[in-house]
Design an enzyme around this catalytic site. Structure first.
Site, PDB file in Angstrom:
ATOM      1  N   GLU A 189     -10.398  89.960  -7.717  1.00 40.55           N
ATOM      2  CA  GLU A 189      -9.681  90.227  -7.884  1.00 40.55           C
ATOM      3  C   GLU A 189      -8.874  89.332  -9.398  1.00 40.55           C
ATOM      4  OE1 GLU A 189      -6.834  90.296  -3.697  1.00 40.55           O
ATOM      5  OE2 GLU A 189      -8.127  92.696  -3.991  1.00 40.55           O
ATOM      6  N   GLU A 246     -13.000  91.158  -0.384  1.00 36.97           N
ATOM      7  CA  GLU A 246     -12.366  89.912  -0.661  1.00 36.97           C
ATOM      8  C   GLU A 246     -12.481  89.879   0.615  1.00 36.97           C
ATOM      9  OE1 GLU A 246     -12.132  87.967  -3.391  1.00 36.97           O
ATOM     10  OE2 GLU A 246     -12.057  90.268  -4.689  1.00 36.97           O
ATOM     11  N   CYS A 248      -7.986  82.777   4.452  1.00 28.32           N
ATOM     12  CA  CYS A 248      -9.246  82.344   3.521  1.00 28.32           C
ATOM     13  C   CYS A 248      -9.923  81.003   3.648  1.00 28.32           C
ATOM     14  CB  CYS A 248      -9.647  83.700   3.232  1.00 28.32           C
ATOM     15  SG  CYS A 248      -8.635  84.399   1.865  1.00 28.32           S
ATOM     16  N   THR A 285     -16.533  93.683   8.805  1.00 30.77           N
ATOM     17  CA  THR A 285     -15.026  94.773   8.324  1.00 30.77           C
ATOM     18  C   THR A 285     -16.190  95.783   7.519  1.00 30.77           C
ATOM     19  OG1 THR A 285     -13.759  94.262   9.637  1.00 30.77           O
ATOM     20  CG2 THR A 285     -13.336  96.187   8.477  1.00 30.77           C
ATOM     21  N   THR A 328     -16.392  90.025   6.960  1.00 25.77           N
ATOM     22  CA  THR A 328     -17.357  90.221   6.665  1.00 25.77           C
ATOM     23  C   THR A 328     -17.852  91.237   7.116  1.00 25.77           C
ATOM     24  OG1 THR A 328     -17.402  87.732   5.266  1.00 25.77           O
ATOM     25  CG2 THR A 328     -19.301  88.778   6.236  1.00 25.77           C
ATOM     26  N   ASN A 330      -3.197  88.076   7.982  1.00 22.90           N
ATOM     27  CA  ASN A 330      -2.628  86.039   7.407  1.00 22.90           C
ATOM     28  C   ASN A 330      -1.415  86.064   5.862  1.00 22.90           C
ATOM     29  OD1 ASN A 330      -4.847  86.622   5.504  1.00 22.90           O
ATOM     30  ND2 ASN A 330      -5.107  85.060   5.703  1.00 22.90           N
ATOM     31  N   GLY A 352     -10.435  91.335   4.036  1.00 22.62           N
ATOM     32  CA  GLY A 352     -10.287  91.065   5.330  1.00 22.62           C
ATOM     33  C   GLY A 352     -11.591  90.887   5.836  1.00 22.62           C
TER      34      GLY A 352
HETATM   35  P1  NDP Z   1     -10.184  92.544   9.534  1.00 21.05           P
HETATM   36  O1  NDP Z   1     -11.432  92.450   8.766  1.00 21.05           O
HETATM   37  O2  NDP Z   1     -10.000  92.529  10.897  1.00 21.05           O
HETATM   38  O3  NDP Z   1      -9.372  93.370   9.628  1.00 21.05           O
HETATM   39  C1  NDP Z   1      -9.009  93.300   7.687  1.00 21.05           C
HETATM   40  C2  NDP Z   1      -7.736  94.757   7.697  1.00 21.05           C
HETATM   41  O4  NDP Z   1      -9.128  95.862   7.670  1.00 21.05           O
HETATM   42  C3  NDP Z   1      -6.933  95.362   8.265  1.00 21.05           C
HETATM   43  O5  NDP Z   1      -6.141  96.091   7.888  1.00 21.05           O
HETATM   44  C4  NDP Z   1      -7.901  96.210   8.974  1.00 21.05           C
HETATM   45  O6  NDP Z   1      -7.353  96.848  10.559  1.00 21.05           O
HETATM   46  C5  NDP Z   1      -8.681  96.855   8.367  1.00 21.05           C
HETATM   47  N1  NDP Z   1      -9.622  97.141   9.418  1.00 21.05           N
HETATM   48  C6  NDP Z   1     -10.105  96.839  10.440  1.00 21.05           C
HETATM   49  N2  NDP Z   1     -11.552  97.605  10.449  1.00 21.05           N
HETATM   50  C7  NDP Z   1     -11.104  98.995   9.229  1.00 21.05           C
HETATM   51  C8  NDP Z   1     -12.479 100.094   9.095  1.00 21.05           C
HETATM   52  N3  NDP Z   1     -13.457  99.798  10.499  1.00 21.05           N
HETATM   53  N4  NDP Z   1     -11.818 100.600   8.243  1.00 21.05           N
HETATM   54  C9  NDP Z   1     -10.946  99.992   7.136  1.00 21.05           C
HETATM   55  N5  NDP Z   1     -10.301  99.297   8.210  1.00 21.05           N
HETATM   56  C10 NDP Z   1     -10.161  98.502   8.623  1.00 21.05           C
HETATM   57  O7  NDP Z   1      -9.607  90.692   8.771  1.00 21.05           O
HETATM   58  P2  NDP Z   1      -8.646  90.295   9.370  1.00 21.05           P
HETATM   59  O8  NDP Z   1      -7.119  91.005   9.778  1.00 21.05           O
HETATM   60  O9  NDP Z   1      -8.873  90.162  11.264  1.00 21.05           O
HETATM   61  O10 NDP Z   1      -8.574  88.768   8.914  1.00 21.05           O
HETATM   62  C11 NDP Z   1      -8.658  87.843   8.507  1.00 21.05           C
HETATM   63  C12 NDP Z   1      -9.773  88.136   7.851  1.00 21.05           C
HETATM   64  O11 NDP Z   1     -10.227  88.093   6.108  1.00 21.05           O
HETATM   65  C13 NDP Z   1     -10.818  86.844   7.822  1.00 21.05           C
HETATM   66  O12 NDP Z   1     -12.288  87.161   7.400  1.00 21.05           O
HETATM   67  C14 NDP Z   1     -10.756  86.637   6.409  1.00 21.05           C
HETATM   68  O13 NDP Z   1     -11.242  85.251   5.637  1.00 21.05           O
HETATM   69  C15 NDP Z   1     -10.148  87.454   4.941  1.00 21.05           C
HETATM   70  N6  NDP Z   1      -9.395  87.459   3.903  1.00 21.05           N
HETATM   71  C16 NDP Z   1     -10.044  87.239   2.579  1.00 21.05           C
HETATM   72  C17 NDP Z   1      -9.348  86.802   2.173  1.00 21.05           C
HETATM   73  C18 NDP Z   1      -9.835  86.338  -0.012  1.00 21.05           C
HETATM   74  O14 NDP Z   1      -9.722  86.758  -0.587  1.00 21.05           O
HETATM   75  N7  NDP Z   1     -11.272  86.078   0.658  1.00 21.05           N
HETATM   76  C19 NDP Z   1      -8.453  86.562   2.402  1.00 21.05           C
HETATM   77  C20 NDP Z   1      -7.750  86.289   3.278  1.00 21.05           C
HETATM   78  C21 NDP Z   1      -8.329  87.033   3.986  1.00 21.05           C
HETATM   79  P3  NDP Z   1      -6.478  96.572  11.861  1.00 21.05           P
HETATM   80  O15 NDP Z   1      -5.710  94.687  11.853  1.00 21.05           O
HETATM   81  O16 NDP Z   1      -5.527  97.206  11.864  1.00 21.05           O
HETATM   82  O17 NDP Z   1      -7.072  96.333  12.747  1.00 21.05           O
END
Ligand code: NDP
Length: 481
Positions: free
Chosen positions: A461, A248, A282, A230, A228, A150, A226
């Site tokens: 963070e 996060e 997020c 994951t 929750t 995002n 990413g």
């Molecule tokens: P994901 O959890 O799908 O992915 C986040 C990252 O993790 C991506 O690089 C993804 O790779 C990678 N990933 C996925 N599965 C694994 C695994 N098993 N092991 C290691 N890495 C993995 O999230 P999204 O990309 O869909 O992002 C949206 C989410 O992020 C929302 O829930 C949002 O709320 C949260 N978010 C939280 C923030 C915070 O500061 N709290 C800030 C911004 C977003 P790939 O995309 O290549 O699958």
């Protein structure tokens, strides 16, 4: 077709296996690049390079590490337009947003942690009995930084910068959906003076290379932003190794509007909080709680403002809302709008797929939606949609507002709108969240702790919190009688 390569040991390189995956432009729905699909061999090469670079980088004086981070910030700033265009193409977000928010924040992250490298300090504790303790803060070694789609480079640099400032070497993995700016960034590393191996960028899927980074025994810590689910997978995978983790995660943030607020300001804030970046932040305020006395007036003002948001080509300066990140995400958001109807909600505006004229006709656009009439506990009000969807709920008094705000498994952020400062302080104290804004939204001071409670994450963070995460404290006790 543009190619996006890994960056390992100071060189841009293709993967050992030469596998590629398609990268889409969300605004057109078309493939525009191909990125390297990293293999376990690529990871081993990157880890070996990072281990080899660690001792020298950790021993590099903080002032020199700071100089490199500042130089990297300069190089990004000089290319603001290139980075903004690339980020907008990769994510579907308006170009103006990428130019004014994403790219400046990348430079700010780098500069901020350049400063932190020089200012970070540890504690000492003197004992009356004739001993003094001092705490060493030592870098962890090779660390993994995994970030979402995002705010791609904004969030990746928010991890890489403190990791480097603290003296670690890094394996970074951007989302497979948005690899371009991390690639462009990696091409600046050697010019900025980063020695080979200090930062390595691997592209590929989360379940593939992401999980391999998490599982790699030589990677000491994972900083992850990413979803929750994951985050839970990563926590389970690392539990046996007791790897240091910063998570996060998602949010379902309440935006609480009291009748004594400045209504115009609160309306502007609610629209920004609900719909900036297509609601794909997020911190977005997706649950909008409004006190009964102004509910009807507020709803009317909100709906007219949301209807006025321009959805369309991210390159168009008039566009407020670009495309959603992927077709699957568009389907997910539309699915939740269907669910909202099934759960008894009324969609007051938006919610339909938008097909702009011209080059964006096949893009993944949805009109920003406002829903009302849903119960606080229904799925639409409990699950993270992560799109341009805001659900309105009325409340009568402060206690009910706090109860509704806290009726969530998430606890990332909250906003409170009121002219009564004592009320604001009371509610800020009782609301379950890691960040609370009063009469504003998403004002960010990089020194402050950033993170969530409950299922929104673990750890913080920001500021020295990141420096603490990326270092291990070691107490040394010296007797001097
Ligand atoms: P994901 O959890 O799908 O992915 C986040 C990252 O993790 C991506 O690089 C993804 O790779 C990678 N990933 C996925 N599965 C694994 C695994 N098993 N092991 C290691 N890495 C993995 O999230 P999204 O990309 O869909 O992002 C949206 C989410 O992020 C929302 O829930 C949002 O709320 C949260 N978010 C939280 C923030 C915070 O500061 N709290 C800030 C911004 C977003 P790939 O995309 O290549 O699958």
């Amino acid at each position: 077709m543009e190619k996006i390569y890994n960056y390992i040991d100071g060189t841009v390189q293709s993967t050992g296996g030469s596998d590629w995956f398609d990268v889409y432009e969300p605004a057109t729905g078309k493939v525009y690049a191909q990125a390297a699909e990293s293999s376990p061999d690529d990871l081993d090469a990157a880890v070996e390079a990072a281990r080899g670079a660690f001792d020298d980088w950790a021993a590099t004086p903080a002032a020199d590490r700071a100089r490199v981070l500042n130089r990297l910030a300069d190089l990004v700033e000089e290319r603001t337009e290139d980075f903004a265009e690339a980020e907008s193409i990769d994510t579907g977000k308006p170009l103006s947003l990428a130019r004014n928010v994403d790219v400046p924040r990348v430079a700010a992250n780098l500069r901020f942690y350049a400063g932190a490298a020089e200012h970070f300090a540890s504690e000492s504790h003197a004992m009356e009995s004739g001993a003094i303790n001092y705490t060493l803060r030592q870098p962890l070694g090779v660390v993994g930084c995994i970030s979402p789609w995002n705010l791609p480079l904004y969030l990746l640099s928010w991890k890489i910068a403190p990791a480097l400032a603290a003296g670690n070497t890094v394996i970074a993995k951007p989302s497979e959906l948005t690899p371009m700016t991390a690639y462009l960034f990696s091409r600046l590393f050697s010019r900025a003076g980063l020695p080979p191996g200090v930062v390595n960028v691997l592209h590929g899927t989360g379940a593939g290379i992401g999980q391999q980074i998490v599982d790699h025994p030589a990677i000491a810590a994972i900083s992850f932003t990413g979803g929750t689910r994951t985050g839970e997978t990563i926590a389970r995978s690392t539990a046996g190794r007791f790897k240091k983790l910063s998570l996060e995660l998602g949010g379902k943030n309440p935006n609480i509007v009291f009748a004594d607020c400045d209504v115009e300001r609160a309306l502007d804030g609610a629209v920004r909080a609900g719909f900036t970046n297509q609601g794909e932040i997020c911190l977005c305020g997706s649950r909008l709680l409004v006190q009964s006395g102004i509910y009807d007036e507020f709803r009317e003002g909100l709906v007219s403002r949301v209807r006025a948001l321009q959805v369309g080509d991210p390159n168009d300066a008039a566009t407020d809302q670009g495309a959603l990140i992927s077709e699957a995400h568009l389907e997910k958001v539309l699915g939740y709008l269907g669910l909202a109807r099934e759960e008894g909600g009324e969609i007051l505006c938006g919610g339909e797929q938008v097909r702009p004229d011209g080059r964006c006709a096949d893009g993944w656009f949805v009109a920003p939606a406002v829903i009302e009439g849903l119960s606080a506990g229904c799925r639409t009000n409990q699950e993270e949609i992560f799109g341009p969807v805001v659900s309105l709920m009325p409340f009568d008094d402060e206690d009910e507002a706090v109860a509704l705000a806290n009726q969530s498994r998430f606890g990332l952020a909250a906003s409170i709108w009121s002219r009564d400062i004592e009320r604001c302080l009371r509610v800020a104290k009782h609301v379950e969240a890691g960040l609370v804004w009063v009469n504003t939204w998403m004002v960010r001071d990089l020194r402050t702790p950033m993170g969530g409670v409950k299922q929104s994450g673990m750890g913080r963070e920001g500021g020295f919190e990141s420096m603490r995460f990326f270092t291990e404290p070691k107490n040394v006790c010296v007797r001097y009688d």
